[in-house]
Scaffold this motif. Structure first.
Motif, PDB file in Angstrom:
ATOM      1  N   PRO A  22      -4.796   2.749   2.682  1.00  0.00           N
ATOM      2  CA  PRO A  22      -4.250   1.553   3.353  1.00  0.00           C
ATOM      3  C   PRO A  22      -5.282   0.736   4.144  1.00  0.00           C
ATOM      4  CG  PRO A  22      -2.730   3.393   3.582  1.00  0.00           C
ATOM      5  CD  PRO A  22      -3.981   3.949   2.951  1.00  0.00           C
ATOM      6  N   ALA A  62       0.841  -1.205   0.000  1.00  0.00           N
ATOM      7  CA  ALA A  62       0.000   0.000   0.000  1.00  0.00           C
ATOM      8  C   ALA A  62       0.872   1.249   0.000  1.00  0.00           C
ATOM      9  CB  ALA A  62      -0.940  -0.018   1.200  1.00  0.00           C
ATOM     10  N   GLU A  64      -7.644  -1.138   1.727  1.00  0.00           N
ATOM     11  CA  GLU A  64      -7.015  -2.322   1.131  1.00  0.00           C
ATOM     12  C   GLU A  64      -6.904  -3.455   2.158  1.00  0.00           C
ATOM     13  OE1 GLU A  64      -6.561  -2.662  -2.066  1.00  0.00           O
ATOM     14  OE2 GLU A  64      -7.386  -0.629  -2.185  1.00  0.00           O
TER      15      GLU A  64
END
Lengths: 74, 151
Positions: A16, A8, A19
């Motif tokens: 971040p 990330a 994800e």
């Protein structure tokens, strides 16, 4: 138990955690997820995320301009 | 959360919070009303029957997430262009990307039908996946939530 890796780096907030959430969602209990980020807010954010989502922060290390966290899916 | 504003910066703040909350495993409902409805408009012109006033409204308001301006330092659009450039360079997600990501994460988008009626915005002019409801629906959802924002 599976081990997963998320790159990330370069992603800004909320990239971040978004994800990480997507990967955690399709992971099994006990799986290890390693994520590398350059967003320095992640240092505090990851602790809050783990607390909230009942996952365990195994380790968090700071490199040059990057953070690497290992999370165990709870 | 209530999205009242149609300013780019405020819309981005709202969508970033929504994405973050969804990533924390929370259920998120965004209730779009008044100027906030412009965030959900499709970029292309949709053929619908409208009165003169509705047409004027539709023409004068930004058509979609990519057309919004900053609440401060807009400078006739120059400030917004510069800000978008800087954000792209720093790899901040754009507003349309944040909307798509939020929908992927299951964030619920609700458009206020009363504002739609006032501003002459028809359902087919809004992006796909939007639900239509009123204040009771918003309050029903907000009652169950720990975080409740007005943006």
């Amino acid at each position: 138990m599976a081990e997963k890796y998320i790159n990330a780096r370069g992603l800004q907030c909320p990239g971040p955690v978004v994800e990480l959430f997507k990967v955690a969602k399709v992971s099994e209990k006990g799986d290890l997820i390693t994520i590398e980020v350059t967003d320095m807010a992640f240092k505090k954010d990851i602790a809050a995320w783990c607390r909230k989502t009942n996952n365990e922060l195994v380790s968090l290390c700071e490199g040059e301009g990057t953070l690497k966290a290992v999370i165990r899916k709870g | 959360m209530i999205m009242f504003s149609g300013d780019l910066d405020k819309a981005m703040a709202g969508l970033i919070i929504a994405n973050g909350a969804a990533a924390m495993g929370d259920e998120v409902t965004m209730f779009f009303t008044f100027w906030g409805l412009n965030i959900l408009r499709k970029a292309q012109k949709i053929k619908v029957r409208k009165s003169f006033m509705e047409k004027m409204f539709g023409f004068m308001m930004p058509r979609g997430a990519d057309k919004l301006g900053l609440s401060k330092m807009n400078m006739g659009g120059m400030g917004t262009l510069m800000m978008k450039g800087i954000m792209r360079k720093k790899r901040v997600s754009s507003l349309p990307e944040l909307i798509e990501s939020a929908q992927d994460l299951g964030v619920k988008f609700i458009a206020c039908t009363m504002s739609m009626d006032v501003m002459g915005i028809k359902p087919e002019e809004l992006i796909d996946g939007v639900e239509f409801a009123g204040v009771a629906t918003y309050l029903g959802e907000a009652d169950e939530a720990n975080v409740n924002l007005f943006i």
